[in-house]
Design an enzyme around this catalytic site. Sequence first.
Site, PDB file in Angstrom:
ATOM      1  N   ASP A 460       0.975  -1.324  -0.204  1.00 50.80           N
ATOM      2  CA  ASP A 460      -0.154   0.033   0.122  1.00 50.80           C
ATOM      3  C   ASP A 460       1.045   1.217   0.033  1.00 50.80           C
ATOM      4  OD1 ASP A 460      -2.867   1.428   0.470  1.00 50.80           O
ATOM      5  OD2 ASP A 460      -1.751   1.991   2.302  1.00 50.80           O
ATOM      6  N   GLU A 513       1.108  -0.539  -5.242  1.00 47.84           N
ATOM      7  CA  GLU A 513       0.192   0.519  -5.317  1.00 47.84           C
ATOM      8  C   GLU A 513       0.899   1.951  -5.529  1.00 47.84           C
ATOM      9  OE1 GLU A 513      -3.579   3.001  -3.535  1.00 47.84           O
ATOM     10  OE2 GLU A 513      -1.853   2.574  -2.517  1.00 47.84           O
TER      11      GLU A 513
END
Length: 780
Positions: A460, A513
């Site tokens: 993330d 990401e």
Amino acid sequence: MAQISLGEIDRLVAGHHHDPHQVLGAHPGPDGITVRALRPLAAAVTVVLPDGRRFPMSHVHEGVFEATLPPGEMPDYRIAVAYQDPASATDGTDRAEATDRAEATDRAEATDRAEASGSRLGPETLTDDPYRHLPTLGEVDLHLVGEGRHEQLWQVLGAHVRTFPPDGEAPAGDGATQRQPFRSQIGTGFGPVTGTSFAVWAPNARGVRVIGDFNHWDGRGHPMRSLGGSGIWELFIPGVGEGTRYKYEVCAPDGTWRVKADPLAQAAERPPATASVVYTSGYTWGDDSWLAERARRTPQREPMSVYEVHLGSWRPGLSYRELADELTGYVESMGFTHVELLPVAEHPFGGSWGYQVSSYYAPTARFGAPDDFRYLVDRLHQAGIGVFLDWVPAHFPRDDWALARFDGTPLYEDADPRRGEHPDWGTYVFNFGRAEVRNFLVANALYWLEEFHIDGLRVDAVASMLYLDYSRREGEWTPNIYGGRENLEAISFLQEVNATAYRRSPGISMIAEESTAWPGVTRPVHLGGLGFGFKWNMGWMHDTLAYLSHDPVFRHYHHNELTFSLIYAFSENFVLPLSHDEVVHGKGSLLGKMPGDDWRRFAGLRGLLAYMWSHPGKQLLFMGSEFGQGGEWSEERGLDWWVLDDDFHRGVQRLVHDMNGIYAATAALWRCDTSPDGFSWIDANDAGGNTLSFLRLADDGGVLACIANFSAMPHDNYRVGLPHAGRWRELLNTDAAIYGGSGVGNLGAVEAVPEPWHGRPASASLTVPPLGVLWLVPES
């Protein structure tokens, strides 16, 4: 042994002694073996040997008792302790006073004195002495931790149940400690000893104590020892077993005590409770064939259709084991190849969806025990479904009982707020340049991959790690040593975690990401890249959703938003995400982004999904979007499963089911996803018709033609160029009646004739449905 000064005992009792074992436990001397025990508030303390001999201990100072045993070999021993019975105390007599009187007495004398004062002793308890055991970390472990290279850090730090067998050999337990025999300081004449070893990194602490169920959350009797310059504090406590709740009391350099959960705890209490829990896995895996097959695969050349899931709201109230039945069955029936779980690591606030982690090594207790989570992963694997997990190494919350200012100083976080604090999220940023912090995170990635058989980690917020000026204005950030804005330490960390993960777990996927144009995200580390296997294509997601949000009558002005992604489609190994981030915070659902009436909205959603499945790159779809949920997702409630009573919603679900089946069976849709050889435009320039067409190609000669019409009108007699003449079967038509469409199409097939078109040797005249996508494949 030399006399212990009262000042040293004061430091011990205050919790500031760096080595309580130097004072407590058994120590040989010229007059015999001196045994000291710390038993605050005890009324009588006695050393008991295996042959039954008893040696009363005298009270030295502040709850420290001492006895001298005859010279000879270091014996096994236990400590017998009795406290004053509170129910029998008279006015002016309490346990503290009884402790002060307990000098040079055994239980009989203490009982006489207690009775003389109008009180009596409670029952005697026989316990092992934590301070007679050697450290549970060996020199190699400490060296690796100091270098930041201990790849199995979870096996030496945290809480671990261990057993000393009678023969004194290595105890049952994890593999790391078995590399170096773990020995008791003395024999085990009383039989096997079982307990829990605790180890925690707190290099700047003045002292650390263990508190928990076993000591009434009073750590005065269990100070830990510092293992030199490693910064690790350690203590083995006999009798502490599975399921025990515990924390650490950490004394900061300023003398302030803080109560902290264990950073390496492998289980935690269910929130809002925050204690760590002693846990040992007893799970037996059944996915050997899956892991063996995975190791032989190259994910970039395999089908990957990912169903993204928030476990708490998919079907609220289900446990890990119930999800193992229901989620596995649903994902298998829908034909997805993988699930991706929003963060499972323990987090205090459910509204963070798991992205503010407090216990990086503990699966959340909201749905069961860690072995229950293993069971969920195992069941998915046995059904042929891979499991990705969201992982959050970019930042962590400020909760004072967790990682924040762990030893009273910025330890896991960078001390400079311009680097150590995230302005958007109100969290701390890891100090990626510190070896021990980097080790904590690298080992954590390996922990999920190895201990839970996870098939890949979606990392993330990578962009927030790469740029020192991320979300910061001028003057709010500091440049790197070269004056640039790149976070060199974070880059090095990402390269290390990716290289290490791929080395240790072949066939897994590390997925970034990353929302910027950082070069080489999926380039191998040895070629200067970050070393990820895949990167989320945020640009494709943004441009495509922006295009489809326009009414069809205006889309021809925005045609470049559809075609632009193919300019860079092969610069990285991409995943196309329609993730949870696109259906929250007022963005509405995917269905809600589509303009027009219900018919057009559902047709537009079906067209989006079919275009996504045929575009180069793997695909990821957030739960609920597979049946066209109309409401925005909220973690506080479940999906709107009831809408499946409606034909339109059932049609979207059936389309996704059918596309997954076609996708898995059609190598042209995935074999060459990362190569320009897998894609060729038929016509990218029909902006006026809101239409584009292209070929997907496999290296075995397989081919699929995709024609996407994003206008609200059908195109009759629409000619497209094809690689060869012959019959082309209509493999998919999103406007088919079974999907809730109007049924406009080509009766299942078209005939391509040797008439050149679009630079191709053959062509076919089609009927392309409104807001519809066709997939054509040659019949032979």
